[in-house]
Design a protein around this motif. Structure first.
Motif, PDB file in Angstrom:
ATOM      1  N   GLU A   1      50.094  36.676  37.929  1.00 12.02           N
ATOM      2  CA  GLU A   1      49.302  36.414  36.731  1.00 12.02           C
ATOM      3  C   GLU A   1      47.805  36.509  37.057  1.00 12.02           C
ATOM      4  OE1 GLU A   1      48.842  32.970  33.273  1.00 12.02           O
ATOM      5  OE2 GLU A   1      50.153  32.608  35.000  1.00 12.02           O
TER       6      GLU A   1
ATOM      7  N   GLY B   1      46.841  40.195  37.517  1.00 11.89           N
ATOM      8  CA  GLY B   1      46.779  40.842  36.203  1.00 11.89           C
ATOM      9  C   GLY B   1      45.495  40.483  35.464  1.00 11.89           C
ATOM     10  N   GLU B   2      45.108  39.224  35.523  1.00 14.07           N
ATOM     11  CA  GLU B   2      43.878  38.774  34.853  1.00 14.07           C
ATOM     12  C   GLU B   2      42.649  39.374  35.523  1.00 14.07           C
ATOM     13  OE1 GLU B   2      41.610  36.694  31.968  1.00 14.07           O
ATOM     14  OE2 GLU B   2      43.637  37.440  32.074  1.00 14.07           O
TER      15      GLU B   2
ATOM     16  N   VAL C   1      42.495  42.234  37.139  1.00 15.63           N
ATOM     17  CA  VAL C   1      42.460  43.651  36.761  1.00 15.63           C
ATOM     18  C   VAL C   1      41.930  43.790  35.344  1.00 15.63           C
ATOM     19  CG1 VAL C   1      43.898  45.671  36.236  1.00 15.63           C
ATOM     20  CG2 VAL C   1      44.233  44.404  38.363  1.00 15.63           C
ATOM     21  N   ARG C   2      42.395  42.972  34.428  1.00 16.01           N
ATOM     22  CA  ARG C   2      41.933  43.018  33.039  1.00 16.01           C
ATOM     23  C   ARG C   2      40.429  42.789  32.969  1.00 16.01           C
ATOM     24  NH1 ARG C   2      40.526  40.072  28.809  1.00 16.01           N
ATOM     25  NH2 ARG C   2      40.642  38.095  29.895  1.00 16.01           N
ATOM     26  N   LEU C   3      39.948  41.774  33.692  1.00 18.00           N
ATOM     27  CA  LEU C   3      38.510  41.485  33.692  1.00 18.00           C
ATOM     28  C   LEU C   3      37.703  42.641  34.282  1.00 18.00           C
ATOM     29  CD1 LEU C   3      38.614  37.745  34.785  1.00 18.00           C
ATOM     30  CD2 LEU C   3      37.973  38.635  32.526  1.00 18.00           C
TER      31      LEU C   3
ATOM     32  N   LEU D   1      38.559  45.850  34.288  1.00 19.64           N
ATOM     33  CA  LEU D   1      38.563  46.953  33.330  1.00 19.64           C
ATOM     34  C   LEU D   1      37.607  46.679  32.172  1.00 19.64           C
ATOM     35  CD1 LEU D   1      42.375  47.810  33.243  1.00 19.64           C
ATOM     36  CD2 LEU D   1      40.524  49.182  34.230  1.00 19.64           C
ATOM     37  N   MET D   2      37.572  45.450  31.689  1.00 20.22           N
ATOM     38  CA  MET D   2      36.643  45.099  30.608  1.00 20.22           C
ATOM     39  C   MET D   2      35.198  45.269  31.069  1.00 20.22           C
ATOM     40  SD  MET D   2      38.446  44.513  27.973  1.00 20.22           S
ATOM     41  CE  MET D   2      37.261  43.746  26.889  1.00 20.22           C
TER      42      MET D   2
END
Length: 73
Positions: free
Chosen positions: A18, A21-22, A24-26, A28-29
């Motif tokens: 988790e 994943g977070e 990576v999301r941050l 990419l943003m």
């Protein structure tokens, strides 16, 4: 992985998957934001060139040397 584990604990996530994943999301943003700022900066520069008058360059140089100019009447 120790850094991910520390970040996971600091943010109260239940597992490393988790947390990764977070992260990576941050990431990419952040990249999307960087590209957006770069694109809007290029757009603004192109638009300012379209609407510049011949005296604008002289005004900008004078403002950098002597401070803001008074409006022309």
């Amino acid at each position: 992985m120790a850094a991910v584990e520390g970040w996971r604990q600091a943010h109260g996530l239940s597992n490393q998957s988790e947390a990764l994943g977070e992260l990576v999301r941050l990431g990419l943003m952040s990249e999307i934001g960087r590209i957006y700022r770069m694109a809007t900066s290029a757009r603004d520069a192109a638009l300012s060139g379209l609407f510049a008058s011949p005296g604008d360059a002289d005004d900008a140089e004078a403002a950098s040397r002597f401070g803001p100019l008074q409006p022309r009447l």
